[in-house]
Enzyme design. Sequence first.
Site, mmCIF file in Angstrom:
data_model
loop_
_atom_site.group_PDB
_atom_site.id
_atom_site.type_symbol
_atom_site.label_atom_id
_atom_site.label_comp_id
_atom_site.label_asym_id
_atom_site.label_seq_id
_atom_site.Cartn_x
_atom_site.Cartn_y
_atom_site.Cartn_z
ATOM 1 N N HIS A 90 48.692 47.826 38.855
ATOM 2 C CA HIS A 90 48.731 46.810 37.789
ATOM 3 C C HIS A 90 47.985 47.273 36.538
ATOM 4 O O HIS A 90 48.182 46.717 35.467
ATOM 5 C CB HIS A 90 48.295 45.428 38.289
ATOM 6 C CG HIS A 90 46.826 45.187 38.439
ATOM 7 N ND1 HIS A 90 46.166 45.283 39.639
ATOM 8 C CD2 HIS A 90 45.890 44.816 37.542
ATOM 9 C CE1 HIS A 90 44.893 44.992 39.471
ATOM 10 N NE2 HIS A 90 44.691 44.710 38.212
ATOM 11 N N ASP A 226 48.536 48.673 45.598
ATOM 12 C CA ASP A 226 48.242 48.530 44.169
ATOM 13 C C ASP A 226 47.507 49.766 43.633
ATOM 14 O O ASP A 226 46.334 49.715 43.302
ATOM 15 C CB ASP A 226 47.415 47.262 43.937
ATOM 16 C CG ASP A 226 47.441 46.829 42.482
ATOM 17 O OD1 ASP A 226 47.819 47.647 41.622
ATOM 18 O OD2 ASP A 226 47.074 45.671 42.191
ATOM 19 N N SER A 657 39.272 46.315 38.093
ATOM 20 C CA SER A 657 40.529 46.727 38.715
ATOM 21 C C SER A 657 40.669 48.235 38.657
ATOM 22 O O SER A 657 40.475 48.834 37.599
ATOM 23 C CB SER A 657 41.712 46.096 37.989
ATOM 24 O OG SER A 657 41.833 44.756 38.356
HETATM 25 N N1 ARG Z 1 44.765 39.572 40.155
HETATM 26 C C1 ARG Z 1 44.627 40.953 39.786
HETATM 27 C C2 ARG Z 1 43.524 41.129 38.778
HETATM 28 O O1 ARG Z 1 43.373 40.358 37.863
HETATM 29 C C3 ARG Z 1 45.879 41.504 39.213
HETATM 30 C C4 ARG Z 1 46.950 41.638 40.208
HETATM 31 C C5 ARG Z 1 48.244 42.067 39.614
HETATM 32 N N2 ARG Z 1 49.300 41.746 40.569
HETATM 33 C C6 ARG Z 1 50.191 40.771 40.360
HETATM 34 N N3 ARG Z 1 50.999 40.464 41.325
HETATM 35 N N4 ARG Z 1 50.273 40.150 39.232
HETATM 36 O O2 ARG Z 1 42.805 42.102 38.829
#
Ligand code: ARG
Length: 724
Positions: A90, A226, A657
């Site tokens: 991501h 991811d 992330s």
């Molecule tokens: N929730 C994650 C974050 O803010 C991002 C994940 C991205 N994946 C998704 N399915 N939108 O770090």
Amino acid sequence: MRKFLLTLMLVAALSPVLRSENPPDEGMWLPMFVERLNYVDMQKMGLKLSPQEIYDINNASLKDAIVSLGGGFCTAEVVSPNGLLFTNHHCAYDVIQKHSSINHDYLTDGFWAASYAEELPNEGLTASFLVKMDDVTKVVLEKVTPEMSEGERNGIISKAIEALKEEASENGRYEVSVKGFFNGNEFYRFVYEVYKDVRLVGAPPSAIGKFGGDTDNWMWPRHTGDFSILRIYSGPDGKPAEYSKDNIPLKPKHFLTISLDGVEKGDYAMIWGFPGTTDRYRTSHGIEITLNDINPAIVKVGGRILDIMKADMDQSDEVRIKYASHYAGLANLWKNKLGESRGLKRLNVYDQKKAIEDHFTAWVNADEQRKELYGNVLQDMADVAERWEELGYNKKLWTFQISLYGSQMMQFPLQTQGIINILKSGLKGDELKEALAPFYEMGEEQFKDYNAPTEEKLFAAILEIYRQDIPASELPDIFNLIDKKYKGDVNLFARKVFETSVLTSPENYYAFLEKPSIKVFEKDLAYKTVNSFYNAFMTQMMAAGPLNDKLKRAQRLFVDGLRKANPEKVYYPDANSTMRVTYGQVLDYYPADAIHYDYITYGEGILEKEDPTNDEFIVPAKLKELLLKKDYGKWADKNGRLPVNFLSNNDITGGNSGSPILNGKGELIGLAFDGNWEAMSSNIAFEPDLQRTINVDVRYVLFVMDKYAGAENLLKELKFSKSR
Ligand code: ARG
């Protein structure tokens, strides 16, 4: 202040027992202070490295393998002697999207460079290494006095910061930032070496990298690969350089070894990275504002925008690819805010904050001098909150922000209005051409991921939201026109805008740039609309603006007082996109009564979730075959199962992330990529029993690289260790 801090730290280092007030896993700590504040704890919990192996400004240390991407949106780590980086899928999503088209749909199919020559450059993507940091509080606050207005104070601070930056930049070799900590009570300087040529090397298909989509996002149990792979390039001399085909893969100071030992419950685990923002010192007033005004506005406007985008994305692959990154970003925020409100309510964060404030008040009231300094702090906050409420400030602010964020046509006229001044300046011929050149580039940016019918719907929807949510007397002027000429019909008006504007299609826009005219721009309906939105917004902000200063001052004093009121407690500063470390352990949790969530997921779970009718849960045929045959290669655990994701109780937030999660020897065991639903209020209050980080197990990363993608060229670059 500084002396006080030192004493405080000494007390802390000498008496670990006193520190147990913080759960050991809470806190995003500054690497520079780890030796003094955290090292004893970390060692007890399983850290095997010396303080110098973690953070050293003279010799290569762990910190030299961690980079901030693009100035802070994500973290990545160096994993090879040739500058290879691991980060999240991501985090590279936008980059992958930009390289994608119907013919090369890397979002759907993934991307794997078979050689350096195939690695894809990305304009604007940078990787920053932290060279060193130092405490500059004394210098920054030298000329500041308590009586000063906030404006005066800010002016003096900015000036001091500029000088400090200049001093450390070594004539532009380094990028330097000085940031406030503890709500402006302390200041630290950070010196970075910034590499400007970062290329895309590998990415799994979204069906792996984003498996579970927005349904699983922010949730456990999870089965998402991811991760993605980038590479830093330097100039031939090893120094940072703009993209050039002569650049070479970076020879890094340090890179991470990858552990194949796997994880077990209770194992020591630490995460290094660049967490973006937390607001752990937010007060009860702030909780009310968040719950009543900010989050509802974001959820409402964001939700409407997402529905419109999604409907069009489902109709066309071209639109899907164009809007993928934009949509994912907003969807992520939308669900985050929904979960944050849920968490704040269920975990009674208001009451937690209130208790802290009551304790603070009792401490203040016990002493005349304290009363003088801190006596008004909470009342000032209450006053600001009340006045904001009367003005509807936060609702308006966020309705505008999300409208702007969600709709390209709400932004483009603001970006291009500089054309008017250029035309007014009277430039002619080649000079005029030159002055307008940047606007051709803006056009390219704007129309690359643009679909006019979608934007028209978004435009109309935002007008409608405004009509519903903003008091009639404060609506942008353009509504007079809409009411008079279009009988109040926002759809009819939007149609007209998109039919006539020079800003709503590339053809019209470039034709306009060839024969630009002030009159045409000023009469343009898209420009007129957005300009009137902007003016209305500025009027609203002016009314509420001065309150910001009052609040900032109160918050600074509150945090200062709070730390003095609890001298036995070691406070950690809020995240602010500077390098931090958080340490804890691999750990399961109990999300609700009688429910237990194990700490690890396996390949079988991917097949359990498979749903060929739902694009979020499609399992690519090749992956399915590997999973069914249990063809896991070298990457299975000792029971022959394929680990996919695991949990730890580290304290992270957005910006982390892509961060490496490391074992006690500093070896890579996975990549942090998400937080969990039950503790979504975590930016405001840490929840030791419920808060978990969701990591992708490095063995799943390696399995996908090896068995799914056949990326032997990349696996050969990595260094592994196995000891159990
Ligand atoms: N929730 C994650 C974050 O803010 C991002 C994940 C991205 N994946 C998704 N399915 N939108 O770090």
